[in-house]
Design a protein around this motif. Structure first.
Motif, PDB file in Angstrom:
ATOM      1  N   GLY A 220      -1.375  -3.543  11.096  1.00 57.10           N
ATOM      2  CA  GLY A 220      -1.332  -3.767   9.644  1.00 57.10           C
ATOM      3  C   GLY A 220      -2.717  -3.844   9.027  1.00 57.10           C
ATOM      4  N   ARG A 221      -3.624  -4.561   9.678  1.00 59.15           N
ATOM      5  CA  ARG A 221      -4.951  -4.771   9.087  1.00 59.15           C
ATOM      6  C   ARG A 221      -5.845  -3.537   9.202  1.00 59.15           C
ATOM      7  NH1 ARG A 221      -3.618  -7.976  13.211  1.00 59.15           N
ATOM      8  NH2 ARG A 221      -4.796  -7.966  15.168  1.00 59.15           N
ATOM      9  N   TYR A 222      -5.331  -2.507   9.870  1.00 57.60           N
ATOM     10  CA  TYR A 222      -6.074  -1.247  10.010  1.00 57.60           C
ATOM     11  C   TYR A 222      -5.320  -0.117   9.296  1.00 57.60           C
ATOM     12  CZ  TYR A 222      -8.262  -3.878  13.799  1.00 57.60           C
ATOM     13  OH  TYR A 222      -8.916  -4.838  14.531  1.00 57.60           O
TER      14      TYR A 222
ATOM     15  N   ILE B  34       1.815  -7.596   1.751  1.00 57.76           N
ATOM     16  CA  ILE B  34       0.935  -8.753   2.014  1.00 57.76           C
ATOM     17  C   ILE B  34       0.116  -8.484   3.270  1.00 57.76           C
ATOM     18  CG2 ILE B  34       2.567 -10.103   3.426  1.00 57.76           C
ATOM     19  CD1 ILE B  34       1.683 -12.568   1.639  1.00 57.76           C
ATOM     20  N   GLY B  35      -0.939  -9.258   3.468  1.00 58.17           N
ATOM     21  CA  GLY B  35      -1.800  -9.077   4.645  1.00 58.17           C
ATOM     22  C   GLY B  35      -2.436  -7.700   4.608  1.00 58.17           C
ATOM     23  N   GLY B  36      -2.334  -7.003   5.721  1.00 57.16           N
ATOM     24  CA  GLY B  36      -2.946  -5.674   5.802  1.00 57.16           C
ATOM     25  C   GLY B  36      -2.300  -4.672   4.864  1.00 57.16           C
ATOM     26  N   SER B  37      -1.068  -4.949   4.447  1.00 54.72           N
ATOM     27  CA  SER B  37      -0.392  -4.030   3.535  1.00 54.72           C
ATOM     28  C   SER B  37      -0.790  -4.311   2.086  1.00 54.72           C
ATOM     29  CB  SER B  37       1.128  -4.171   3.705  1.00 54.72           C
ATOM     30  OG  SER B  37       1.483  -3.864   5.031  1.00 54.72           O
ATOM     31  N   TYR B  38      -1.802  -5.112   1.916  1.00 55.15           N
ATOM     32  CA  TYR B  38      -2.242  -5.532   0.575  1.00 55.15           C
ATOM     33  C   TYR B  38      -3.771  -5.515   0.444  1.00 55.15           C
ATOM     34  CZ  TYR B  38      -3.558  -9.388  -2.664  1.00 55.15           C
ATOM     35  OH  TYR B  38      -4.153 -10.177  -3.605  1.00 55.15           O
TER      36      TYR B  38
ATOM     37  N   GLN C  52       5.456  -2.028   0.484  1.00 55.39           N
ATOM     38  CA  GLN C  52       4.526  -1.732   1.579  1.00 55.39           C
ATOM     39  C   GLN C  52       4.708  -2.741   2.706  1.00 55.39           C
ATOM     40  OE1 GLN C  52       2.187   0.978   0.839  1.00 55.39           O
ATOM     41  NE2 GLN C  52       0.735   0.052  -0.554  1.00 55.39           N
ATOM     42  N   SER C  53       5.403  -2.340   3.736  1.00 56.16           N
ATOM     43  CA  SER C  53       5.615  -3.267   4.844  1.00 56.16           C
ATOM     44  C   SER C  53       5.874  -2.492   6.122  1.00 56.16           C
ATOM     45  CB  SER C  53       6.806  -4.196   4.552  1.00 56.16           C
ATOM     46  OG  SER C  53       7.022  -5.054   5.654  1.00 56.16           O
ATOM     47  N   LYS C  54       4.959  -2.607   7.049  1.00 56.56           N
ATOM     48  CA  LYS C  54       5.140  -1.913   8.323  1.00 56.56           C
ATOM     49  C   LYS C  54       6.476  -2.330   8.961  1.00 56.56           C
ATOM     50  CE  LYS C  54       3.063  -1.687  12.905  1.00 56.56           C
ATOM     51  NZ  LYS C  54       1.957  -2.127  13.746  1.00 56.56           N
TER      52      LYS C  54
ATOM     53  N   MET D  77     -10.492 -12.171  11.518  1.00 60.57           N
ATOM     54  CA  MET D  77      -9.904 -13.440  12.006  1.00 60.57           C
ATOM     55  C   MET D  77      -8.530 -13.223  12.624  1.00 60.57           C
ATOM     56  SD  MET D  77     -11.397 -16.000   9.079  1.00 60.57           S
ATOM     57  CE  MET D  77     -10.849 -17.544   9.784  1.00 60.57           C
ATOM     58  N   GLU D  78      -7.781 -12.241  12.121  1.00 66.51           N
ATOM     59  CA  GLU D  78      -6.478 -11.962  12.743  1.00 66.51           C
ATOM     60  C   GLU D  78      -6.695 -11.197  14.061  1.00 66.51           C
ATOM     61  OE1 GLU D  78      -3.186  -9.555  10.844  1.00 66.51           O
ATOM     62  OE2 GLU D  78      -2.366 -11.532  10.470  1.00 66.51           O
ATOM     63  N   SER D  79      -7.785 -10.449  14.128  1.00 67.36           N
ATOM     64  CA  SER D  79      -8.039  -9.671  15.350  1.00 67.36           C
ATOM     65  C   SER D  79      -8.618 -10.539  16.461  1.00 67.36           C
ATOM     66  CB  SER D  79      -9.021  -8.532  15.054  1.00 67.36           C
ATOM     67  OG  SER D  79      -8.463  -7.617  14.139  1.00 67.36           O
TER      68      SER D  79
ATOM     69  N   GLU E   9       7.670 -12.498   2.299  1.00 67.13           N
ATOM     70  CA  GLU E   9       7.036 -12.422   0.981  1.00 67.13           C
ATOM     71  C   GLU E   9       7.332 -11.080   0.310  1.00 67.13           C
ATOM     72  OE1 GLU E   9       5.649 -13.242   3.837  1.00 67.13           O
ATOM     73  OE2 GLU E   9       4.264 -14.931   3.643  1.00 67.13           O
ATOM     74  N   THR E  10       7.177 -10.009   1.098  1.00 65.93           N
ATOM     75  CA  THR E  10       7.337  -8.662   0.548  1.00 65.93           C
ATOM     76  C   THR E  10       8.794  -8.393   0.175  1.00 65.93           C
ATOM     77  OG1 THR E  10       5.463  -7.946   1.844  1.00 65.93           O
ATOM     78  CG2 THR E  10       6.946  -6.217   1.079  1.00 65.93           C
ATOM     79  N   LEU E  11       9.706  -8.798   1.062  1.00 62.04           N
ATOM     80  CA  LEU E  11      11.117  -8.522   0.784  1.00 62.04           C
ATOM     81  C   LEU E  11      11.605  -9.315  -0.423  1.00 62.04           C
ATOM     82  CD1 LEU E  11      12.729  -8.207   4.321  1.00 62.04           C
ATOM     83  CD2 LEU E  11      11.725  -6.468   2.853  1.00 62.04           C
TER      84      LEU E  11
ATOM     85  N   GLY F 287       4.579 -20.233  12.344  1.00 63.03           N
ATOM     86  CA  GLY F 287       4.806 -20.686  10.963  1.00 63.03           C
ATOM     87  C   GLY F 287       5.994 -19.975  10.339  1.00 63.03           C
ATOM     88  N   LYS F 288       6.108 -18.655  10.639  1.00 63.40           N
ATOM     89  CA  LYS F 288       7.235 -17.899  10.073  1.00 63.40           C
ATOM     90  C   LYS F 288       8.555 -18.447  10.610  1.00 63.40           C
ATOM     91  CE  LYS F 288       4.752 -13.473   9.856  1.00 63.40           C
ATOM     92  NZ  LYS F 288       4.717 -12.113  10.360  1.00 63.40           N
ATOM     93  N   GLN F 289       8.583 -18.724  11.945  1.00 65.18           N
ATOM     94  CA  GLN F 289       9.821 -19.255  12.554  1.00 65.18           C
ATOM     95  C   GLN F 289      10.190 -20.610  11.954  1.00 65.18           C
ATOM     96  OE1 GLN F 289       8.838 -19.474  16.700  1.00 65.18           O
ATOM     97  NE2 GLN F 289       8.856 -17.245  16.946  1.00 65.18           N
TER      98      GLN F 289
HETATM   99  O1  F6P Z   1       1.833 -11.981   9.457  1.00 67.88           O
HETATM  100  C1  F6P Z   1       0.785 -11.152   9.742  1.00 67.88           C
HETATM  101  C2  F6P Z   1       1.120  -9.723   9.457  1.00 67.88           C
HETATM  102  O2  F6P Z   1       1.965  -9.247  10.451  1.00 67.88           O
HETATM  103  C3  F6P Z   1      -0.122  -8.864   9.348  1.00 67.88           C
HETATM  104  O3  F6P Z   1      -0.627  -8.491  10.559  1.00 67.88           O
HETATM  105  C4  F6P Z   1       0.379  -7.758   8.497  1.00 67.88           C
HETATM  106  O4  F6P Z   1      -0.669  -7.014   7.940  1.00 67.88           O
HETATM  107  C5  F6P Z   1       1.174  -8.523   7.488  1.00 67.88           C
HETATM  108  O5  F6P Z   1       1.763  -9.570   8.210  1.00 67.88           O
HETATM  109  C6  F6P Z   1       2.222  -7.745   6.761  1.00 67.88           C
HETATM  110  O6  F6P Z   1       3.139  -7.185   7.652  1.00 67.88           O
HETATM  111  P1  F6P Z   1       4.111  -6.031   7.216  1.00 67.88           P
HETATM  112  O7  F6P Z   1       3.287  -4.862   6.807  1.00 67.88           O
HETATM  113  O8  F6P Z   1       4.959  -5.744   8.410  1.00 67.88           O
HETATM  114  O9  F6P Z   1       4.933  -6.525   6.060  1.00 67.88           O
END
Ligand code: F6P
Length: 553
Positions: free
Chosen positions: A271-273, A156-160, A208-210, A356-358, A216-218, A515-517
């Motif tokens: 992530g977004r890069y 999700i996010g940059g990993s998507y 795909q998760s840094k 917007m995240e940057s 969401e990813t897990l 929001g995550k917390q």
């Molecule tokens: O919640 C924002 C964020 O950390 C983004 O910056 C990132 O791209 C995305 O979530 C996904 O993170 P990760 O690759 O660690 O799952």
């Protein structure tokens, strides 16, 4: 105090821009075009296979000069060099932001804490190449020996967003045999609909998760793993079908991914890069490694342009400073990204996160409240569809919405006169935004239609298009791996430059954490479990009650 350390809004360069802004009150771009036949050619710059017409902006030579003077006064060149050298420009996380190293062909050394970053990057690219070729050439198969036909990328996010954008953009280069699917949201529909389209014997899952901590990813990965096990019944086979790209190798291992199938991410890549890293594997599966390397080469070309081109001819710098002009001196609150190309349809989504995240920040790098606006709302969509939707507001609404039109000169799909039609639409929109339609023109038009005088008077005001709405037009020969790479890198650097001017940390994203917390406290309450005690409010409590009363989970 040296000029570059002065607070942004008290810099003399800022004051000059304020004066220039006042001078342009009531000045119409269409008059500037009439007075200066050389305007279009003068405000046209090129680099890394992209060309920018920025003549349809509320600028004069003096404004441009003042914008570039502001950039210099913010030490832009030194800050750019620090970014590219791998200095710790992400100050709140004490990290470099070295996405440019991911597309460096290995011709220069970049080290982080004494580690040769470029060697790691090249090793990873070579590992990716082996995997991708083995899968595409069917040397590596699923647990029953059948070739892989589908890759499901879960992130999700940059990993998507980046891989999805590029995967779509390079569709004309797609190799037959592999379909890529993307699952991001924690909405059961997305993963279930995707799994309905694939078969366990022939599907490769990429987690795909840094951080390997993203809910969401897990959760989606767990669903995919269970779906796979339910069908194949063999734990051993999981290691053949599940791979991960992450900086958190132990967590991937705990999930059941064989360490040999884990590709690295580094904390010096945001992530977004990250699409340029192994997070780009879905792209490589789709178009092959040679095209993935061409994408990197295109981005590297833009990195070199950003590093070497004089500021006045520097695409990211000029685009960034025009954005500053509207955001900080004309009160623009949004910026529209309007790709006129179906293959680039996800560009607005990717740039929205990137920007917007940057730059969605409210304090300086030192933590002081900003006394100026930072990043605008980035939005947009593919042309010409937007013309039948939100362009109305751009043309006649009360807000100022600068826009970037993005269009290739050639299409991959010549059919009838479609591409000329599309190009005409793109040009007519930027011209309409710039030139508009005056009251006199509206009256004349109505009269020519044979309307009565009364009708003409009644309708004319509604037909006025104020014009003087700014836009850039970015063109490229065609949508190729190289031009797509250059285009995304252009916006990455544009974002960086604006962050330098606003003095924000463009590489952290603390705002998404709250929001995550809170979600961690709300979920047990929705599920009727213990452990969800935390500060709440009557609105949240009431909505939780409604969810529980319908047996929502
Ligand atoms: O919640 C924002 C964020 O950390 C983004 O910056 C990132 O791209 C995305 O979530 C996904 O993170 P990760 O690759 O660690 O799952």
């Amino acid at each position: 105090m040296p000029a570059h350390l002065a607070v942004l809004t008290s810099k003399p360069e800022w004051q000059t821009l304020k004066e220039q802004r006042e001078r342009l009150d009531g000045v119409l771009m269409k008059d500037l075009f009439e007075q200066d036949p050389g305007r279009a050619k003068r405000y046209f710059i090129e680099g890394a296979g992209l060309s920018l017409d920025f003549s349809k902006n509320r600028i004069t030579d003096e404004v441009l000069e003042a914008l570039l003077a502001l950039a210099r006064s913010c030490n832009l060149e030194a800050r750019r060099d620090a970014l590219l050298r791998g200095e710790r420009v992400n100050v709140t996380e004490d990290r470099p932001a070295l996405h440019t190293a991911l597309r460096n062909p290995g011709t220069e050394a970049v080290t982080v804490d004494g580690e040769d970053v470029i060697a790691e990057v090249q090793n990873t690219l070579n590992r990716m190449e082996t995997l991708v070729n083995d899968v595409l050439d069917q040397r590596r198969t699923g647990y029953t020996g059948k070739p892989f036909t589908d890759v499901v990328s879960i992130g999700i996010g940059g990993s998507y967003l980046g891989p999805k954008l590029v995967g779509e953009a390079l569709q004309p280069y797609a190799r037959a045999g592999i379909r890529c699917h993307y699952v991001a949201n924690i909405d059961g529909t997305e993963i279930c609909e995707t799994l309905r389209q694939v078969h366990p014997e022939t599907t490769l899952f990429l987690i795909q998760s840094k951080s390997f901590r993203t809910q969401e990813t897990l959760e989606n990965s767990k669903v995919a793993r269970q779906w796979f096990l339910d069908r194949c019944g063999d734990e051993q086979a999981v290691s053949q079908h599940f791979m991960a790209v992450t900086a958190n190798v132990p967590a991937a291992q705990d999930f059941g991914v064989d360490p040999a199938n884990v590709f690295p991410m580094w904390d010096w890549v945001g992530g977004r890069y990250s699409l340029w890293s192994a997070i780009g594997l879905p792209i490589a599966f789709s178009v092959g490694m040679a095209n993935f390397r061409a994408l990197l080469a295109g981005a590297h070309g833009m990195d070199q342009h950003f590093r070497e081109a004089p500021l006045a001819e520097n695409l990211p710098v000029v685009m960034a400073m025009l954005g500053i002009w509207y955001n900080n001196f004309w009160g623009a609150e949004t910026h529209a990204i309007l790709p006129y190309d179906h293959y680039l349809r996800s560009l607005p989504d990717h740039l929205q996160q990137l920007d917007m995240e940057s730059n969605g920040k409210s304090v300086t790098q030192a933590g002081a409240p900003l006394a100026w606006q930072s990043g605008p709302v980035i939005w947009g969509g593919v042309g010409a569809n937007g013309q039948h939707a939100y362009h109305q507001l751009i043309h006649q609404g009360t807000r100022l919405i600068p826009a970037d039109f993005i269009i290739p000169l050639k299409t991959h799909n010549p059919v009838a006169t479609h591409h000329a039609d599309l190009f005409a639409n793109c040009l007519s929109q930027s011209r309409a935004m710039m030139a508009g339609k005056s009251l006199e023109e509206a009256r004349a038009e109505l009269a020519a239609e044979g309307r009565s005088e009364a009708e003409t008077e009644q309708l004319a005001a509604h037909k006025v298009i104020p014009g003087n709405k700014p836009s850039n037009t970015l063109i490229m020969e065609s949508v190729t791996p190289e031009t797509v790479g250059a285009l995304i890198a252009l916006y990455e650097h544009r974002t960086f430059v604006q962050g330098v001017i606003w003095d924000v940390d463009s590489f952290d994203q603390w705002g998404v954490e709250l929001g995550k917390q809170l979600g961690k406290g709300i979920l047990p309450r929705l599920l009727g479990e213990k452990g969800g005690n935390q500060a709440s409010d009557s609105s949240t409590d009431h909505l939780i009650e409604r969810f529980r009363s319908t047996g929502g989970a």
